[in-house]
Design a protein around this motif. Structure first.
Motif, mmCIF file in Angstrom:
data_model
loop_
_atom_site.group_PDB
_atom_site.id
_atom_site.type_symbol
_atom_site.label_atom_id
_atom_site.label_comp_id
_atom_site.label_asym_id
_atom_site.label_seq_id
_atom_site.Cartn_x
_atom_site.Cartn_y
_atom_site.Cartn_z
ATOM 1 N N LYS A 1 0.826 -1.208 0.000
ATOM 2 C CA LYS A 1 0.000 0.000 0.000
ATOM 3 C C LYS A 1 0.863 1.263 0.000
ATOM 4 C CE LYS A 1 -3.895 -2.175 2.428
ATOM 5 N NZ LYS A 1 -4.683 -2.215 3.688
ATOM 6 N N GLN A 2 1.930 1.257 0.798
ATOM 7 C CA GLN A 2 2.774 2.443 0.935
ATOM 8 C C GLN A 2 3.607 2.721 -0.310
ATOM 9 O OE1 GLN A 2 4.951 1.417 4.447
ATOM 10 N NE2 GLN A 2 3.249 1.855 5.840
ATOM 11 N N PHE A 3 3.981 1.660 -1.028
ATOM 12 C CA PHE A 3 4.880 1.816 -2.175
ATOM 13 C C PHE A 3 4.169 1.620 -3.508
ATOM 14 C CE2 PHE A 3 7.698 1.235 1.350
ATOM 15 C CZ PHE A 3 8.856 1.920 1.021
ATOM 16 N N HIS A 4 2.828 1.628 -3.501
ATOM 17 C CA HIS A 4 2.085 1.323 -4.727
ATOM 18 C C HIS A 4 2.354 2.322 -5.840
ATOM 19 C CE1 HIS A 4 -0.587 4.492 -3.265
ATOM 20 N NE2 HIS A 4 -1.127 4.520 -4.460
ATOM 21 N N ASN A 5 2.757 3.554 -5.474
ATOM 22 C CA ASN A 5 3.023 4.572 -6.499
ATOM 23 C C ASN A 5 4.500 4.693 -6.855
ATOM 24 O OD1 ASN A 5 3.797 5.684 -4.051
ATOM 25 N ND2 ASN A 5 3.289 7.772 -4.661
ATOM 26 N N LYS A 6 5.316 3.778 -6.333
ATOM 27 C CA LYS A 6 6.755 3.843 -6.599
ATOM 28 C C LYS A 6 7.168 3.032 -7.821
ATOM 29 C CE LYS A 6 7.230 6.238 -2.778
ATOM 30 N NZ LYS A 6 7.462 7.712 -2.845
ATOM 31 N N SER A 7 6.288 2.118 -8.255
ATOM 32 C CA SER A 7 6.611 1.260 -9.389
ATOM 33 C C SER A 7 5.344 0.591 -9.899
ATOM 34 C CB SER A 7 7.636 0.200 -8.987
ATOM 35 O OG SER A 7 7.929 -0.667 -10.060
ATOM 36 N N ASN A 8 5.413 0.046 -11.114
ATOM 37 C CA ASN A 8 4.332 -0.785 -11.647
ATOM 38 C C ASN A 8 4.570 -2.262 -11.361
ATOM 39 O OD1 ASN A 8 2.495 1.014 -12.841
ATOM 40 N ND2 ASN A 8 3.809 1.271 -14.631
ATOM 41 N N ASN A 9 5.781 -2.611 -10.966
ATOM 42 C CA ASN A 9 6.166 -4.012 -10.851
ATOM 43 C C ASN A 9 6.686 -4.332 -9.456
ATOM 44 O OD1 ASN A 9 5.773 -4.357 -13.752
ATOM 45 N ND2 ASN A 9 7.681 -3.195 -13.975
ATOM 46 N N PHE A 10 6.156 -5.427 -8.894
ATOM 47 C CA PHE A 10 6.519 -5.813 -7.534
ATOM 48 C C PHE A 10 6.905 -7.297 -7.493
ATOM 49 C CE2 PHE A 10 3.810 -2.161 -7.268
ATOM 50 C CZ PHE A 10 4.364 -1.387 -6.258
ATOM 51 N N PHE A 11 8.007 -7.560 -6.833
ATOM 52 C CA PHE A 11 8.453 -8.928 -6.556
ATOM 53 C C PHE A 11 8.283 -9.121 -5.052
ATOM 54 C CE2 PHE A 11 11.209 -12.360 -5.461
ATOM 55 C CZ PHE A 11 11.475 -13.107 -6.595
#
Length: 314
Positions: free
Chosen positions: A81-91
């Protein structure tokens, strides 16, 4: 993709392994990689392979190609939730979230075009790959899978009583800590029709999480038994397949497959980093559009359900 800008949230042992491996595989793909880290408490020394370290969320740029979520399990959902606007891709390291966050995680609104990949490294292990590629699931009548090891030996530089594994409220417990077994079993054989489970604590380990989990799963054409524990003094990680003609033993720890009737053995002679690198290569191919995207976030939630004997899927 010629450049890759990566942020790690949490820099523990698994993060350091990924950082080391990314620096090795990216150049081979012609990719220049820069890795930053976010830590609530700054380290006294910058971790090897890290370019820059942040301690305040507002200071973190919003242009990362990938965010790796490698902090403790119970922090995964808040981190998403906190980093949702930091990237489009999450591992995201497995388990995707803790059991107490399961329902909230189902409601989490992911970015429409984002990649939310949940780690499943054993799928890339040579033993599991061989079974997937060369042994027909239709020929398997019965499966026995086991992962048994001694929790105090997992992290020799830490008191096991202080780790997340030892505490249920931190996302610990063998039923979800060793969730990779359920992941590869469903990868190989699909989703079972029924699951019965026994989960609890029997050893004298000083933990408040479960130290054993035993399952029997029924398929239309086969039966699967799974044993997980924290108290086995000799590490065992095996999958045994019973077919009409053979009994096949896949030894994941020792990287070999034995055909017990014919006496044949295949030795793969690989290290843990070999299959961890294959997983990272697959992930990089996904975010660069070279291979099909996977909804492993949803699958990760379903796998959490099944660890508790719940067959409900999204």
């Amino acid at each position: 993709m010629n450049e890759l800008k990566v942020l790690f949230v949490g820099v523990g042992s698994i993060a350091k392994r990924h950082i080391r491996n990314l620096h090795m595989i990216a150049p081979k793909k012609g990719i220049s990689v820069t890795i930053d880290a976010f830590r609530r408490t700054p380290g006294t020394v910058l971790a090897e392979g890290i370019n820059k370290e942040y301690t305040k969320l507002l200071d973190v740029p919003c242009n990362y190609d990938v965010v790796f979520i490698t902090n403790p399990t119970e922090q995964h959902l808040d981190t998403l939730k906190q980093f949702h606007n930091k990237s489009n891709n999450f591992f995201i390291e497995k388990p995707v979230v803790s059991l107490t966050q399961l329902e909230a995680a189902k409601e989490f609104e992911r970015r429409p075009n984002g990649v939310y990949y949940v780690a499943c490294p054993l799928r890339y292990n040579a033993v599991i790959r061989y079974i997937k590629d060369y042994i027909s699931a239709d020929e398997v009548i019965s499966v026995r899978s086991i992962s048994s090891s001694f929790l105090p030996d997992w992290r020799r530089d830490q008191d096991y009583r202080q780790t997340y594994s030892a505490h249920k409220d931190m996302g610990g417990g063998v039923s979800i800590d060793l969730i990779h077994e359920w992941d590869y079993l469903t990868y190989l054989f699909g989703w079972p029709q029924k699951v019965k489970s026994m989960v609890g604590k029997k050893s004298d380990l000083e933990i408040d999480s479960d130290d054993y989990a035993i399952y029997i799963a029924e398929y239309a054409d086969k039966i699967v038994e799974l044993h997980l524990d924290y108290f086995g003094r000799k590490t065992i990680r095996e999958v045994e397949l019973f077919t009409k003609e053979e009994t096949i033993l896949g030894d994941i720890v020792n990287n070999k497959i034995s055909f017990l009737c014919s006496g044949n053995t295949i030795n793969f002679n690989e290290e843990r980093d070999d299959y961890q690198k294959r997983e990272l290569e697959h992930f990089l191919d996904m975010i660069s559009g070279k291979t099909e995207l996977e909804d492993s976030y949803r699958h990760g939630l379903d796998i959490l359900n099944i660890t508790q004997g719940n067959m409900k899927r999204r």
